[in-house]
Scaffold this motif. Sequence first.
Motif, PDB file in Angstrom:
ATOM      1  N   LYS A  33       0.976   2.592  -3.477  1.00  0.00           N
ATOM      2  CA  LYS A  33      -0.275   2.790  -4.216  1.00  0.00           C
ATOM      3  C   LYS A  33      -0.602   4.262  -4.449  1.00  0.00           C
ATOM      4  O   LYS A  33      -1.273   4.604  -5.424  1.00  0.00           O
ATOM      5  N   GLU A  34      -0.143   5.121  -3.565  1.00  0.00           N
ATOM      6  CA  GLU A  34      -0.460   6.546  -3.689  1.00  0.00           C
ATOM      7  C   GLU A  34       0.351   7.218  -4.797  1.00  0.00           C
ATOM      8  O   GLU A  34      -0.020   8.281  -5.284  1.00  0.00           O
ATOM      9  N   LYS A  49       0.817  -1.221   0.000  1.00  0.00           N
ATOM     10  CA  LYS A  49       0.000   0.000   0.000  1.00  0.00           C
ATOM     11  C   LYS A  49       0.846   1.264   0.000  1.00  0.00           C
ATOM     12  O   LYS A  49       0.404   2.314  -0.463  1.00  0.00           O
TER      13      LYS A  49
END
Length: 370
Positions: free
Chosen positions: A181-182, A178
């Motif tokens: 992911k940004e 994660k």
Amino acid sequence: MTNKLQQYFPMIRTREEVLKEIESKAKLSMIYYGWNPEEQEEFLNFCTGVRGVKIMYDFMIKEILNPESSPERVDELLSLLLKQKVKTIDILPNDGTRLADESSLLITDIVVQLETGSIANLEIQKVGYYFPGERSACYSADLLLRQYKRVRGMKGKKFSYRDIKQVYTIVFFENSPKEFKEYTEDYIHRFMQKSNTGVNINLLQEYLFIPLDIFKKIQQNEDGSIKIENRLEAWLAFFSVDDPESVITLIEKYPDFKEMYEQVYDVCRNIEEVMQMFSKELLELDRNTVKLMIDDMQKELEEQKKEKKQLDEELRRKKVQLSQKDEELSQKDEELSQKDEELSQKDEELSQKAEEIRRLKEELEREKNK
């Protein structure tokens, strides 16, 4: 379904041929029908190339990126990633301090020594671990210590810390954690230690993280095809794309990648061996899934504990505040009670004054009437 890749790779077998061989051997049939329908379909698609070819299997990556049989491939990939010409001269054992229960999450893990003396750890993960920075730092430190021990042992009294060379930790994610992911516009993340003051000292450890799923999204054209503009993008596409159109785009722009796909399809002709490796891959994936579920549950439990701790602390603060409010109210009540008592005393004094005034008026009136 028309197989677009057969005109490029005539050794690809048809679905009927693969199924016929499976049905002809009881051992293969037992393995095949032990899989669920989705796994059966994935295996057939892999062997027949109907939906392209998926490279991200452990046995495939080890076949393609073998430093012993094809060192030039590893050299080129590392050169492109490190932005410098490199040459591997040795393959090092990669166990080190790696935890056994992490092996199911890895597709491959290659540790090589470069001509310069540097060490590069090339790791491909099927699913990104939790805490990718922390664990990568631990394994980088392990590689650095192993290099130190080896070089010091070789040099003896002539040893100098200048003999210790750079250690590179390179991690590919098929499905990225994660933390990445940004960053939807970047697919290569480079880390190195730098001073906040500009002091230049060599701290030896460098890291590259490449989320292949994000690379695919960035490079995908509107028509679904892949955009490939240089050799590094060609390698990343080779690792990440599996649809026939993208495979054809890649080999037409960079024909030498065709040899690697041919190698894959040659392996696929040995159905029995591929089925055994595929079964092992599925078993590792199951272990991987269970481990991730445990990690997810553990993380959720830790978050719930943290949330409960925060709620308990908030409740404690509220109780303290209420206790303070109660004390303040109690003081206010006491002050009001004192005020009431003072007012009562004033009322009584006023009553007495009024009575005294009335009495004096009566006396004055009597005096007047005499």
